[in-house]
Design an enzyme around this catalytic site. Structure first.
Site, PDB file in Angstrom:
ATOM      1  N   ASP A  31       0.867  -1.187   0.000  1.00 23.20           N
ATOM      2  CA  ASP A  31       0.000   0.000   0.000  1.00 23.20           C
ATOM      3  C   ASP A  31       0.902   1.235   0.000  1.00 23.20           C
ATOM      4  O   ASP A  31       1.956   1.237   0.639  1.00 23.20           O
ATOM      5  CB  ASP A  31      -0.875  -0.015   1.270  1.00 23.20           C
ATOM      6  CG  ASP A  31      -2.121   0.853   1.153  1.00 23.20           C
ATOM      7  OD1 ASP A  31      -3.231   0.304   1.256  1.00 23.20           O
ATOM      8  OD2 ASP A  31      -1.985   2.086   0.959  1.00 23.20           O
ATOM      9  N   LEU A  33      -0.162   4.052   1.164  1.00 22.93           N
ATOM     10  CA  LEU A  33      -0.669   4.839   2.304  1.00 22.93           C
ATOM     11  C   LEU A  33      -1.222   6.201   1.899  1.00 22.93           C
ATOM     12  O   LEU A  33      -1.337   7.099   2.734  1.00 22.93           O
ATOM     13  CB  LEU A  33       0.406   4.997   3.402  1.00 22.93           C
ATOM     14  CG  LEU A  33       0.895   3.689   4.034  1.00 22.93           C
ATOM     15  CD1 LEU A  33       1.911   3.975   5.160  1.00 22.93           C
ATOM     16  CD2 LEU A  33      -0.270   2.863   4.611  1.00 22.93           C
ATOM     17  N   PHE A  72      -7.286  -4.385  -3.935  1.00 25.26           N
ATOM     18  CA  PHE A  72      -8.217  -3.365  -3.421  1.00 25.26           C
ATOM     19  C   PHE A  72      -7.776  -1.954  -3.794  1.00 25.26           C
ATOM     20  O   PHE A  72      -8.529  -1.001  -3.627  1.00 25.26           O
ATOM     21  CB  PHE A  72      -8.282  -3.422  -1.881  1.00 25.26           C
ATOM     22  CG  PHE A  72      -8.693  -4.750  -1.347  1.00 25.26           C
ATOM     23  CD1 PHE A  72     -10.029  -5.086  -1.257  1.00 25.26           C
ATOM     24  CD2 PHE A  72      -7.746  -5.691  -0.951  1.00 25.26           C
ATOM     25  CE1 PHE A  72     -10.411  -6.331  -0.783  1.00 25.26           C
ATOM     26  CE2 PHE A  72      -8.118  -6.934  -0.482  1.00 25.26           C
ATOM     27  CZ  PHE A  72      -9.451  -7.260  -0.396  1.00 25.26           C
ATOM     28  N   ALA A  74      -7.231   1.389  -5.221  1.00 22.78           N
ATOM     29  CA  ALA A  74      -7.884   2.213  -6.246  1.00 22.78           C
ATOM     30  C   ALA A  74      -8.292   3.514  -5.585  1.00 22.78           C
ATOM     31  O   ALA A  74      -8.296   3.624  -4.361  1.00 22.78           O
ATOM     32  CB  ALA A  74      -9.124   1.501  -6.777  1.00 22.78           C
ATOM     33  N   TYR A 140     -15.424   6.745 -12.288  1.00 19.86           N
ATOM     34  CA  TYR A 140     -15.039   5.721 -11.305  1.00 19.86           C
ATOM     35  C   TYR A 140     -15.589   4.351 -11.717  1.00 19.86           C
ATOM     36  O   TYR A 140     -14.859   3.368 -11.813  1.00 19.86           O
ATOM     37  CB  TYR A 140     -15.542   6.111  -9.907  1.00 19.86           C
ATOM     38  CG  TYR A 140     -15.499   4.968  -8.928  1.00 19.86           C
ATOM     39  CD1 TYR A 140     -14.288   4.416  -8.523  1.00 19.86           C
ATOM     40  CD2 TYR A 140     -16.674   4.404  -8.418  1.00 19.86           C
ATOM     41  CE1 TYR A 140     -14.242   3.338  -7.632  1.00 19.86           C
ATOM     42  CE2 TYR A 140     -16.651   3.337  -7.535  1.00 19.86           C
ATOM     43  CZ  TYR A 140     -15.432   2.808  -7.150  1.00 19.86           C
ATOM     44  OH  TYR A 140     -15.401   1.734  -6.292  1.00 19.86           O
ATOM     45  N   GLY A 283     -27.582  12.003 -10.352  1.00 22.81           N
ATOM     46  CA  GLY A 283     -26.851  10.742 -10.521  1.00 22.81           C
ATOM     47  C   GLY A 283     -27.040   9.733  -9.409  1.00 22.81           C
ATOM     48  O   GLY A 283     -26.358   8.718  -9.396  1.00 22.81           O
TER      49      GLY A 283
HETATM   50  N1  LIG Z   1     -16.127   1.074   0.270  1.00 21.18           N
HETATM   51  C1  LIG Z   1     -17.099   0.624  -0.528  1.00 21.18           C
HETATM   52  O1  LIG Z   1     -18.284   0.651  -0.186  1.00 21.18           O
HETATM   53  C2  LIG Z   1     -16.756   0.046  -1.882  1.00 21.18           C
HETATM   54  C3  LIG Z   1     -17.797  -0.365  -2.724  1.00 21.18           C
HETATM   55  C4  LIG Z   1     -17.484  -0.927  -3.956  1.00 21.18           C
HETATM   56  C5  LIG Z   1     -16.158  -1.089  -4.328  1.00 21.18           C
HETATM   57  N2  LIG Z   1     -15.158  -0.665  -3.510  1.00 21.18           N
HETATM   58  C6  LIG Z   1     -13.769  -0.854  -3.940  1.00 21.18           C
HETATM   59  O2  LIG Z   1     -13.105  -1.590  -2.935  1.00 21.18           O
HETATM   60  C7  LIG Z   1     -11.727  -1.195  -2.852  1.00 21.18           C
HETATM   61  C8  LIG Z   1     -11.375  -0.839  -1.417  1.00 21.18           C
HETATM   62  O3  LIG Z   1     -12.223   0.201  -0.971  1.00 21.18           O
HETATM   63  P1  LIG Z   1     -11.966   0.903   0.435  1.00 21.18           P
HETATM   64  O4  LIG Z   1     -13.231   1.547   0.840  1.00 21.18           O
HETATM   65  O5  LIG Z   1     -11.292  -0.060   1.335  1.00 21.18           O
HETATM   66  O6  LIG Z   1     -10.956   2.046  -0.013  1.00 21.18           O
HETATM   67  P2  LIG Z   1      -9.657   2.607   0.754  1.00 21.18           P
HETATM   68  O7  LIG Z   1      -9.317   3.910   0.117  1.00 21.18           O
HETATM   69  O8  LIG Z   1      -9.875   2.566   2.217  1.00 21.18           O
HETATM   70  O9  LIG Z   1      -8.529   1.538   0.371  1.00 21.18           O
HETATM   71  C9  LIG Z   1      -7.795   1.588  -0.822  1.00 21.18           C
HETATM   72  C10 LIG Z   1      -6.333   1.442  -0.467  1.00 21.18           C
HETATM   73  O10 LIG Z   1      -5.550   1.427  -1.664  1.00 21.18           O
HETATM   74  C11 LIG Z   1      -4.377   2.202  -1.461  1.00 21.18           C
HETATM   75  N3  LIG Z   1      -3.921   2.637  -2.792  1.00 21.18           N
HETATM   76  C12 LIG Z   1      -4.582   3.415  -3.682  1.00 21.18           C
HETATM   77  N4  LIG Z   1      -3.844   3.582  -4.793  1.00 21.18           N
HETATM   78  C13 LIG Z   1      -2.690   2.881  -4.609  1.00 21.18           C
HETATM   79  C14 LIG Z   1      -1.526   2.670  -5.400  1.00 21.18           C
HETATM   80  N5  LIG Z   1      -1.390   3.233  -6.601  1.00 21.18           N
HETATM   81  N6  LIG Z   1      -0.535   1.896  -4.909  1.00 21.18           N
HETATM   82  C15 LIG Z   1      -0.650   1.331  -3.673  1.00 21.18           C
HETATM   83  N7  LIG Z   1      -1.726   1.500  -2.883  1.00 21.18           N
HETATM   84  C16 LIG Z   1      -2.742   2.269  -3.342  1.00 21.18           C
HETATM   85  C17 LIG Z   1      -4.825   3.330  -0.542  1.00 21.18           C
HETATM   86  O11 LIG Z   1      -3.759   3.919   0.171  1.00 21.18           O
HETATM   87  C18 LIG Z   1      -5.809   2.602   0.375  1.00 21.18           C
HETATM   88  O12 LIG Z   1      -5.165   2.073   1.511  1.00 21.18           O
HETATM   89  C19 LIG Z   1     -11.553  -0.059  -3.840  1.00 21.18           C
HETATM   90  O13 LIG Z   1     -11.009  -0.610  -5.026  1.00 21.18           O
HETATM   91  C20 LIG Z   1     -12.972   0.427  -4.085  1.00 21.18           C
HETATM   92  O14 LIG Z   1     -13.116   0.958  -5.383  1.00 21.18           O
HETATM   93  C21 LIG Z   1     -15.425  -0.102  -2.295  1.00 21.18           C
END
Ligand SMILES: NC(=O)c1ccc[n+]([C@@H]2O[C@H](COP(=O)([O-])OP(=O)(O)OC[C@H]3O[C@@H](n4cnc5c(N)ncnc54)[C@H](O)[C@@H]3O)[C@@H](O)[C@H]2O)c1
Length: 324
Positions: A31, A33, A72, A74, A140, A283
């Site tokens: 990660d 961070l 994860f 993104a 997104y 939206g």
């Molecule tokens: N939270 C939701 O309700 C939800 C719903 C549908 C999909 N998602 C997807 O689930 C995933 C996790 O969601 P979340 O809520 O835990 O998000 P989050 O932001 O808490 O976790 C994402 C993690 O990815 C890390 N990150 C981002 N870009 C990076 C890179 N280039 N290199 C290394 N690390 C990187 C961030 O630092 C973060 O720790 C995401 O892909 C999100 O699109 C989330």
């Protein structure tokens, strides 16, 4: 053999990382961070690296014998993706290509990917099934759909073995209270309402009270993060047993309205706070509820924490004493 958990310092990834360790897997959390929390990585090893930097990914694959990847990492702010699409296409799509390239170079073929109900856009009916048309209405959602399509082509050409998991609204926190949800900025409804309950926000705004729903507010499908974790483990077992690459919705198939969430927070916390009824936001579909029949049938997964009261209780337990 180890599992690479990309984005494992974030909300959902940290819960899956915990579950993997409880099941005896050796994990490497990767990660940058940018949004994640070092404190959330309480299990396994931690590598601070960025998917935009191929050598960071290569270093991890060279150092550890990685058998499968959970992806994860993104950016996930819908509004920001409309204003800054380039940021989203680079991080969510191009950086995923980097990861796939290094996986292929190292003979790692199993990936479990966080997709989203946002790939469906405005559904023609609910509950949403996996075969329904995918027409995202924001960049997104489009980035996630593009990755899904890339996976299909890579499966055909390079033998990629994937499980794409389309989450509905991830919610709640670790029932033991060790980790939880902490986004900055926060856009998710449950932590925002909890902030109103704990006085960190002056009020909570309910956007739209004239939808065609029983109480007029939007209906969403909240899925407990521990249930998500369980589904990820089952998806891994499915791929380990040679399951075909596939796409699965992960939801409770229970619709809960925004006003019902507000009410659940009032009941769980015992606190009163100001609720502002505001106009609709563009939206926002009236109803997003997912069918998880396919995940139940093929992965053998069944959500345990369906009711909103339990989800909010666990979120509140974390929220009151959040470490990060
Ligand atoms: N939270 C939701 O309700 C939800 C719903 C549908 C999909 N998602 C997807 O689930 C995933 C996790 O969601 P979340 O809520 O835990 O998000 P989050 O932001 O808490 O976790 C994402 C993690 O990815 C890390 N990150 C981002 N870009 C990076 C890179 N280039 N290199 C290394 N690390 C990187 C961030 O630092 C973060 O720790 C995401 O892909 C999100 O699109 C989330």
């Amino acid at each position: 053999m180890a599992i690479l958990v990309c984005g494992g310092a974030g909300y959902i990834g940290s819960h899956i990382n915990k579950q993997l360790n409880l099941e005896g897997y050796d994990t490497i959390v990767f990660d940058n961070l940018v949004y994640g929390h070092r404190e959330a990585v309480k299990w396994g090893r931690f590598v601070q690296g960025d998917l935009s930097n191929i050598s960071d990914i290569e270093d991890a694959f060279e150092k550890y014998d990685i058998d499968a990847v959970f992806h994860f990492a993104a950016f996930a702010y819908v509004g920001e993706s409309v204003d800054k699409p380039e940021k989203y296409y680079y991080n969510n799509v191009v950086n995923t290509l980097n990861l796939l390239r290094v996986m292929r170079e190292h003979g790692c073929s199993k990936i479990i990917f966080s997709s989203t109900c946002a790939t469906y856009g405005e559904p023609e009916r609910v509950p949403i099934t996996e075969d329904m048309p995918q027409n995202p209405i924001n960049p997104y959602g489009m980035t996630k759909l593009m990755v899904e399509r890339i996976f299909k082509d890579y499966a055909k050409a390079y033998g990629l073995k994937f499980a794409v998991l389309r989450y509905f609204n991830a919610a709640g926190a670790d029932p033991d209270g060790e980790i939880g949800e902490s986004h900055d900025p926060e856009t998710h409804i449950i932590p925002l309402v909890l902030d109103a309950a704990s006085g960190k926000r002056p009020d909570i705004k309910v956007f739209g009270t004239d939808y065609d729903t029983p109480d007029g507010s939007c209906i969403r499908d909240y899925i407990h993060v521990t249930d998500l974790a369980d589904a990820h483990l089952k998806a891994l077992h499915y791929l380990e047993k040679g399951g075909e690459p596939d796409f699965f919705n992960l939801g409770n198939a229970i619709g809960t309205s925004v006003l019902e969430v507000v009410d659940a927070v009032k009941r769980v916390t015992g606190k009163e706070f100001k609720v502002v009824l505001a106009p609709r936001r563009p939206g926002d579909p009236a109803k997003l509820v997912g069918s998880s029949e396919k995940a139940q049938r093929i992965l053998g997964w069944k959500p345990e924490f369906g009711d909103i009261h339990t989800i909010v209780s666990h979120a509140w337990k974390w929220h009151e004493n959040a470490e990060y």
